[in-house]
Design a protein around this motif. Structure first.
Motif, PDB file in Angstrom:
ATOM      1  N   UNK A 124      61.014  43.530  30.079  1.00 33.56           N
ATOM      2  CA  UNK A 124      59.703  43.214  29.520  1.00 33.56           C
ATOM      3  C   UNK A 124      58.924  44.517  29.379  1.00 33.56           C
ATOM      4  N   UNK A 125      58.584  44.884  28.157  1.00 31.70           N
ATOM      5  CA  UNK A 125      57.894  46.150  27.900  1.00 31.70           C
ATOM      6  C   UNK A 125      56.443  45.866  27.528  1.00 31.70           C
ATOM      7  N   UNK A 126      55.519  46.532  28.217  1.00 33.21           N
ATOM      8  CA  UNK A 126      54.085  46.303  28.037  1.00 33.21           C
ATOM      9  C   UNK A 126      53.430  47.631  27.670  1.00 33.21           C
ATOM     10  N   UNK A 127      52.766  47.667  26.517  1.00 28.36           N
ATOM     11  CA  UNK A 127      52.124  48.889  26.036  1.00 28.36           C
ATOM     12  C   UNK A 127      50.764  49.064  26.689  1.00 28.36           C
ATOM     13  N   UNK A 128      50.513  50.270  27.201  1.00 31.30           N
ATOM     14  CA  UNK A 128      49.191  50.636  27.695  1.00 31.30           C
ATOM     15  C   UNK A 128      48.593  51.679  26.767  1.00 31.30           C
ATOM     16  N   UNK A 129      47.323  51.528  26.414  1.00 31.13           N
ATOM     17  CA  UNK A 129      46.727  52.409  25.405  1.00 31.13           C
ATOM     18  C   UNK A 129      46.248  53.737  25.985  1.00 31.13           C
ATOM     19  N   UNK A 130      46.359  53.909  27.277  1.00 29.13           N
ATOM     20  CA  UNK A 130      46.082  55.200  27.920  1.00 29.13           C
ATOM     21  C   UNK A 130      46.959  55.274  29.161  1.00 29.13           C
ATOM     22  N   UNK A 131      47.333  56.492  29.546  1.00 29.59           N
ATOM     23  CA  UNK A 131      48.356  56.643  30.586  1.00 29.59           C
ATOM     24  C   UNK A 131      47.929  56.120  31.955  1.00 29.59           C
ATOM     25  N   UNK A 132      46.636  56.213  32.290  1.00 28.65           N
ATOM     26  CA  UNK A 132      46.217  55.666  33.577  1.00 28.65           C
ATOM     27  C   UNK A 132      46.253  54.139  33.589  1.00 28.65           C
ATOM     28  N   UNK A 133      46.192  53.516  32.423  1.00 30.35           N
ATOM     29  CA  UNK A 133      46.428  52.070  32.343  1.00 30.35           C
ATOM     30  C   UNK A 133      47.878  51.784  32.744  1.00 30.35           C
ATOM     31  N   UNK A 134      48.795  52.609  32.259  1.00 28.52           N
ATOM     32  CA  UNK A 134      50.222  52.446  32.532  1.00 28.52           C
ATOM     33  C   UNK A 134      50.511  52.631  34.030  1.00 28.52           C
ATOM     34  N   UNK A 135      50.064  53.739  34.577  1.00 25.65           N
ATOM     35  CA  UNK A 135      50.375  54.023  35.983  1.00 25.65           C
ATOM     36  C   UNK A 135      49.620  53.078  36.916  1.00 25.65           C
ATOM     37  N   UNK A 136      48.379  52.723  36.562  1.00 21.24           N
ATOM     38  CA  UNK A 136      47.628  51.773  37.377  1.00 21.24           C
ATOM     39  C   UNK A 136      48.251  50.392  37.375  1.00 21.24           C
ATOM     40  N   UNK A 137      48.778  49.980  36.209  1.00 21.20           N
ATOM     41  CA  UNK A 137      49.430  48.668  36.126  1.00 21.20           C
ATOM     42  C   UNK A 137      50.705  48.649  36.966  1.00 21.20           C
ATOM     43  N   UNK A 138      51.465  49.732  36.923  1.00 20.75           N
ATOM     44  CA  UNK A 138      52.689  49.797  37.725  1.00 20.75           C
ATOM     45  C   UNK A 138      52.370  49.779  39.218  1.00 20.75           C
ATOM     46  N   UNK A 139      51.286  50.429  39.594  1.00 24.39           N
ATOM     47  CA  UNK A 139      50.838  50.399  40.993  1.00 24.39           C
ATOM     48  C   UNK A 139      50.490  48.966  41.399  1.00 24.39           C
ATOM     49  N   UNK A 140      49.681  48.302  40.591  1.00 21.90           N
ATOM     50  CA  UNK A 140      49.288  46.937  40.899  1.00 21.90           C
ATOM     51  C   UNK A 140      50.465  45.971  40.923  1.00 21.90           C
ATOM     52  N   UNK A 141      51.446  46.214  40.059  1.00 22.42           N
ATOM     53  CA  UNK A 141      52.624  45.351  40.014  1.00 22.42           C
ATOM     54  C   UNK A 141      53.364  45.393  41.352  1.00 22.42           C
ATOM     55  N   UNK A 142      53.554  46.601  41.886  1.00 19.57           N
ATOM     56  CA  UNK A 142      54.224  46.720  43.196  1.00 19.57           C
ATOM     57  C   UNK A 142      53.411  46.017  44.278  1.00 19.57           C
ATOM     58  N   UNK A 143      52.100  46.225  44.266  1.00 23.40           N
ATOM     59  CA  UNK A 143      51.269  45.652  45.330  1.00 23.40           C
ATOM     60  C   UNK A 143      51.396  44.125  45.387  1.00 23.40           C
TER      61      UNK A 143
END
Length: 303
Positions: free
Chosen positions: A41-60
């Protein structure tokens, strides 16, 4: 099979099936592989901190790593704040960063950067795959590192020619190291302190997995039986809250309030937590928040 295809297949074999991405030209072969190979499942983030923040939240919340896809060193730099938060939260992320083709790096193209150097400040594991034949094995190593307790950022740098060249090999998932257990001698020592003091002046400082519902229930039983106090770290990745849950306070942010909250502590027991310190240094105020004469006991380490 090219390197990008071996990467996607290896990620799926390792249980990584979500990719938060903000790709660029260097990552197009990986993007094409994501499109061709089912399961991710690939999810586009429009800025890189959206990408890294989402990955952080996913793990949590999911207790499993997602992968990111960032565009070269500058894209990584844009996402560093989110990765810093992930490192502090002890979140597992497979952080994939595209890069210049290996043969093209010496020409110092505009987006050429010290990608490895920037990654090291937020990553426990960093590797650059310079050959398509190695991409799968390197990805398996990144997944293993990300899953290692308590969770780590593992950065895999993928030069574009390692992605497009043929010769990719899908790697099997590597075993994840067992989660370390609390030292029985420490457990006995803390139990003795709780009995001898009848809980007076004893505080259990909870963090990490000790803030999940099951651990909170056990901590509450200990407090009820001994009279010790319970407190959570000031900043936490995830805390079980809601009706029927333990009403657990945190170490206050304001230094004077934190000093007051810990003023009567004589034995501070760390349970998956760090020693409490001020968020910043202030003139005339201590860095450590517990009393200077308080004994510090580590019941369970961060991992």
């Amino acid at each position: 099979m090219n390197g990008a295809e071996s990467l996607v297949n290896t990620l799926l074999k390792g249980g990584v099936d979500v990719c938060f991405s903000n790709p660029g030209t260097s990552e197009m072969h990986f993007v094409a592989a994501l499109d061709r190979i089912p399961g991710m499942r690939c999810i586009l983030g429009l800025q890189e901190n959206v990408v890294t923040g989402a990955a952080d939240g996913y793990w949590r919340m999911a207790d499993k790593p997602a992968c990111t896809l960032l565009h070269c060193g500058p894209g990584l730099a844009n996402g560093l704040a989110g990765l810093h938060d992930a490192r502090r939260a002890r979140s597992g992320i497979v952080n994939i960063v595209g890069d210049q083709a290996v043969y093209h790096r010496p020409f110092d193209a505009p987006l050429t950067a010290d990608t490895e150097g920037w990654a090291r400040g937020v990553s426990a594991w960093v590797r650059t795959s310079t050959r398509s034949e190695d991409v799968g094995a390197d990805a398996a190593g990144a997944i293993q590192a990300a899953r290692t307790a308590p969770g780590q950022v593992a950065t895999l740098i993928l030069p574009s020619d390692s992605s497009w060249n043929e010769g990719g090999v899908v790697a099997a998932a590597l075993p994840v190291p067992a989660v370390p257990q609390a030292d029985p001698h420490q457990v006995k020592g803390v139990a003795r302190i709780l009995r001898e003091s009848r809980g007076k002046g004893v505080m259990l400082l909870l963090g990490g997995m000790a803030l999940r519902e099951g651990a909170q229930i056990q901590a509450n039983r200990i407090a009820a039986a001994t009279g010790c106090r319970l407190l959570a770290e000031g900043s936490n990745a995830r805390t079980a809250r809601g009706q029927g849950r333990l009403p657990l306070d945190r170490v206050p942010y304001v230094v004077d309030q934190a000093l007051a909250a810990l003023a009567d502590v004589r034995h501070l027991v760390l349970v998956n937590a760090k020693e409490p310190i001020g968020f910043f240094g202030y003139p005339g105020k201590p860095s450590r928040l517990q009393p200077a004469d308080a004994a510090l006991h580590v019941l369970a380490r961060l991992e």
